[in-house]
Design a protein around this motif. Structure first.
Motif, short mmCIF file in Angstrom:
data_model
loop_
_atom_site.label_atom_id
_atom_site.label_comp_id
_atom_site.label_asym_id
_atom_site.label_seq_id
_atom_site.Cartn_x
_atom_site.Cartn_y
_atom_site.Cartn_z
N VAL A 18 0.84 -1.19 0.00
CA VAL A 18 0.00 0.00 0.00
C VAL A 18 0.88 1.24 0.00
O VAL A 18 0.61 2.22 -0.69
CB VAL A 18 -0.93 -0.01 1.24
N TRP A 19 1.95 1.19 0.77
CA TRP A 19 2.85 2.33 0.88
C TRP A 19 3.44 2.70 -0.47
O TRP A 19 3.48 3.88 -0.84
CB TRP A 19 3.96 2.03 1.89
N MET A 20 3.89 1.68 -1.20
CA MET A 20 4.49 1.94 -2.53
C MET A 20 3.44 2.50 -3.48
O MET A 20 3.74 3.41 -4.26
CB MET A 20 5.10 0.66 -3.09
N SER A 21 2.22 1.98 -3.43
CA SER A 21 1.19 2.46 -4.34
C SER A 21 0.82 3.91 -4.04
O SER A 21 0.36 4.63 -4.92
CB SER A 21 -0.04 1.55 -4.30
N LEU A 22 1.03 4.35 -2.79
CA LEU A 22 0.77 5.74 -2.42
C LEU A 22 2.00 6.63 -2.57
O LEU A 22 1.91 7.84 -2.42
CB LEU A 22 0.26 5.82 -0.98
N GLY A 23 3.15 6.01 -2.84
CA GLY A 23 4.38 6.77 -2.99
C GLY A 23 4.96 7.23 -1.66
O GLY A 23 5.61 8.27 -1.59
N LEU A 24 4.73 6.45 -0.61
CA LEU A 24 5.23 6.78 0.72
C LEU A 24 6.16 5.70 1.23
O LEU A 24 5.95 4.52 0.96
CB LEU A 24 4.07 6.90 1.71
N PRO A 25 7.16 6.10 2.02
CA PRO A 25 7.96 5.07 2.70
C PRO A 25 7.12 4.47 3.82
O PRO A 25 6.29 5.14 4.43
CB PRO A 25 9.15 5.87 3.27
N LEU A 44 -4.60 12.73 -0.30
CA LEU A 44 -5.96 12.39 0.13
C LEU A 44 -6.75 11.71 -0.98
O LEU A 44 -7.47 10.74 -0.72
CB LEU A 44 -6.69 13.64 0.63
N ASP A 45 -6.61 12.18 -2.20
CA ASP A 45 -7.31 11.55 -3.33
C ASP A 45 -6.89 10.10 -3.51
O ASP A 45 -7.73 9.23 -3.73
CB ASP A 45 -7.02 12.30 -4.65
N ARG A 46 -5.59 9.85 -3.42
CA ARG A 46 -5.08 8.48 -3.59
C ARG A 46 -5.54 7.56 -2.46
O ARG A 46 -5.89 6.41 -2.70
CB ARG A 46 -3.56 8.48 -3.70
#
Length: 149
Positions: A18-25, A44-46
């Motif tokens: 999930v983190w990768m799909s949101l672009g977060l570590p 928030l949209d993602r």
């Protein structure tokens, strides 16, 4: 006459975390710094798309009024507390996806449905305090181990 047998159609899955799909570590100092400086508002949209809910449901879940949400949209960032709650919500959702064997739709549905093991509250509504969030994590752990609630 017998009904035809339906062919199994797997539901959409997230091929990565999930983190990768949101672009977060998912952890570490980069995540800590992002939370302190405030997550970007466009995240928030993602998150809403991933959880299959409206932005308003997420803002309500993290104790943010519609007027505050509008101010954050204008500023382009969440504050530290809101960012922390969003990250916690993402972590809960990732555990729910794992519980439902990578079935995103089932996990999103579970997050938005009253759960008996949480006093008939929706997991999404239990993101307001650390105590409530811990109760959701605990319930997921019990469900993974097959412990009746």
């Amino acid at each position: 006459m017998l009904a035809p047998i339906k062919k199994y159609q797997p539901r959409p899955q997230i091929p990565q975390s999930v983190w990768m799909s949101l672009g977060l570590p998912s952890r570490g100092t980069k995540l800590h710094d992002l939370i302190r400086e405030g997550l970007p508002f466009e995240l928030l949209d993602r998150i809403a798309s991933l959880l299959q809910v409206q932005q308003g449901a997420i803002s309500k879940a993290i104790c943010m009024s519609p007027t505050t949400l509008a101010r954050r949209a204008k500023a382009g960032r969440f504050n530290t507390l809101e960012s922390d709650r969003l990250v916690t919500m993402i972590a809960v959702f990732e555990k729910a996806i794992s519980l439902f064997e990578r079935d995103v739709a089932a996990a999103a549905g579970w997050m938005s449905t009253p759960v008996r093991g949480l006093g008939s509250k929706r997991p999404l509504d239990m993101m307001r305090t650390r105590v409530e969030t811990k109760a959701v994590f605990d319930l997921i752990g019990r469900l993974e181990r097959g412990v009746l609630v």
